[in-house]
Motif scaffolding. Structure first.
Motif, PDB file in Angstrom:
ATOM      1  N   LYS A  75      17.674 -52.746  15.103  1.00 14.34           N
ATOM      2  CA  LYS A  75      18.349 -51.758  14.678  1.00 14.34           C
ATOM      3  C   LYS A  75      18.645 -51.145  13.212  1.00 14.34           C
ATOM      4  O   LYS A  75      18.158 -50.219  12.934  1.00 14.34           O
ATOM      5  N   THR A  76      18.996 -52.236  12.587  1.00 14.01           N
ATOM      6  CA  THR A  76      19.145 -51.956  11.117  1.00 14.01           C
ATOM      7  C   THR A  76      17.821 -51.880  10.426  1.00 14.01           C
ATOM      8  O   THR A  76      17.779 -50.787   9.479  1.00 14.01           O
ATOM      9  N   VAL A  77      16.709 -52.405  10.825  1.00 15.94           N
ATOM     10  CA  VAL A  77      15.593 -52.141  10.113  1.00 15.94           C
ATOM     11  C   VAL A  77      15.243 -50.974  10.556  1.00 15.94           C
ATOM     12  O   VAL A  77      14.379 -50.123   9.661  1.00 15.94           O
ATOM     13  N   VAL A  78      15.123 -50.508  11.839  1.00 14.80           N
ATOM     14  CA  VAL A  78      14.582 -49.295  12.225  1.00 14.80           C
ATOM     15  C   VAL A  78      15.383 -48.316  11.358  1.00 14.80           C
ATOM     16  O   VAL A  78      14.652 -47.270  10.709  1.00 14.80           O
ATOM     17  N   ALA A  79      16.824 -48.169  11.050  1.00 15.96           N
ATOM     18  CA  ALA A  79      17.229 -47.169  10.466  1.00 15.96           C
ATOM     19  C   ALA A  79      16.869 -47.028   9.031  1.00 15.96           C
ATOM     20  O   ALA A  79      16.828 -46.198   8.390  1.00 15.96           O
ATOM     21  N   GLU A  80      16.808 -48.292   8.386  1.00 15.34           N
ATOM     22  CA  GLU A  80      16.243 -48.411   6.887  1.00 15.34           C
ATOM     23  C   GLU A  80      15.031 -47.635   6.686  1.00 15.34           C
ATOM     24  O   GLU A  80      14.775 -47.220   5.851  1.00 15.34           O
ATOM     25  N   SER A 121      20.268 -40.616   6.110  1.00 20.16           N
ATOM     26  CA  SER A 121      20.991 -41.364   5.567  1.00 20.16           C
ATOM     27  C   SER A 121      21.325 -42.497   6.780  1.00 20.16           C
ATOM     28  O   SER A 121      21.214 -42.097   7.901  1.00 20.16           O
ATOM     29  N   SER A 122      21.959 -43.737   6.318  1.00 24.98           N
ATOM     30  CA  SER A 122      22.443 -44.488   7.304  1.00 24.98           C
ATOM     31  C   SER A 122      23.443 -45.538   6.916  1.00 24.98           C
ATOM     32  O   SER A 122      23.859 -45.686   5.578  1.00 24.98           O
ATOM     33  N   ASN A 150      11.336 -51.764  20.870  1.00 21.53           N
ATOM     34  CA  ASN A 150      10.760 -52.495  19.698  1.00 21.53           C
ATOM     35  C   ASN A 150      10.362 -53.945  20.029  1.00 21.53           C
ATOM     36  O   ASN A 150      10.809 -54.823  19.034  1.00 21.53           O
ATOM     37  N   GLU A 151      10.220 -54.396  21.136  1.00 18.46           N
ATOM     38  CA  GLU A 151       9.680 -55.792  21.432  1.00 18.46           C
ATOM     39  C   GLU A 151       8.385 -56.089  20.376  1.00 18.46           C
ATOM     40  O   GLU A 151       8.320 -57.219  19.751  1.00 18.46           O
TER      41      GLU A 151
END
Length: 227
Positions: free
Chosen positions: A36-41, A56-57, A206-207
């Motif tokens: 999740k965090t990687v996707v947002a970044e 922004s995130s 996202n697998e």
């Protein structure tokens, strides 16, 4: 099959179409280790490059309760699900000021140090899309906060070893191992009570990190993350 960059651009386009001209809150939900965090970044990075509607995130992990509260009712799955986060602080520090066009406080607690923090306020543009990544974001008391949401789908067989790579000494990749019981069990409680994929605007499979895919909304029986 589209590669990751193409899919990120597709998702970014969808996010930017939400309530154009207004501030928008978007949940990026999923199990621990889903990415999740990687996707947002990544979405923020792509948005910064094209100069269009700003993205922004921040992470809900900046709004943990102190450890004394998180473990007050024991180390089991129920306390993980029910006692991990201070949602009142999140609403007070992020949601309310964001909705009123004010600056936000992106975190109040350092979960690793188990200490309060007071980072600088963050000013955001009026038409900003603010991504909030984290677990349990489709709980009933949070659903109405979001203008849109993404369920990042990854089965436990993939998410547990992926997530545990981040922590030294947490090497058991078996979702059923006792060392994973608190976290996997807490997510299963969440699934049973909230069926988060049913409430998401979009589902991101996202697998396969190289070739993720935006899919239609899943039914509970079709989710590979269910036990």
């Amino acid at each position: 099959m589209p590669d990751r960059r193409v899919v990120l651009h597709q998702l970014l386009s969808l996010l930017r179409e939400v309530n154009i001209g207004k501030r928008v809150l978007v949940a990026i939900d999923g199990v621990d280790g889903a990415g999740k965090t990687v996707v947002a970044e990544e979405l923020v990075e792509v948005a910064d490059q094209d100069g269009l509607r700003p993205i922004s995130s921040l992470s809900i992990d900046g709004f943990h309760h102190p450890r004394s509260i998180r473990y007050a009712n024991g180390p089991g799955p129920d306390s993980f699900y029910r006692n991990s986060y201070d949602y009142d602080a999140f609403i007070r520090s992020v949601v309310t000021p964001f909705r009123h066009g004010l600056s936000i406080t992106p975190a109040v607690w350092d979960v690793d140090a188990d200490l309060a923090v007071l980072p600088p306020h963050v000013c955001l543009p009026e038409d900003c899309v603010l991504l909030v990544d984290g677990i349990f974001l489709h709980r009933p008391e949070l659903r109405e906060l979001w203008d849109a949401s993404v369920w990042v789908q990854v089965p436990f067989a993939v998410s547990v070893p992926r997530g545990n790579e981040r922590f030294a000494g947490q090497s058991d990749s078996d979702p059923e191992a006792q060392s994973n019981h608190r976290y996997v069990g807490g997510q299963r409680l969440y699934f049973a009570q909230c069926s988060p994929w049913d409430h998401a605007t979009w589902v991101l499979d996202n697998e396969d990190l190289t070739h993720p895919a935006i899919r239609g909304i899943l039914s509970p029986g079709s989710s590979p993350s269910l036990p």
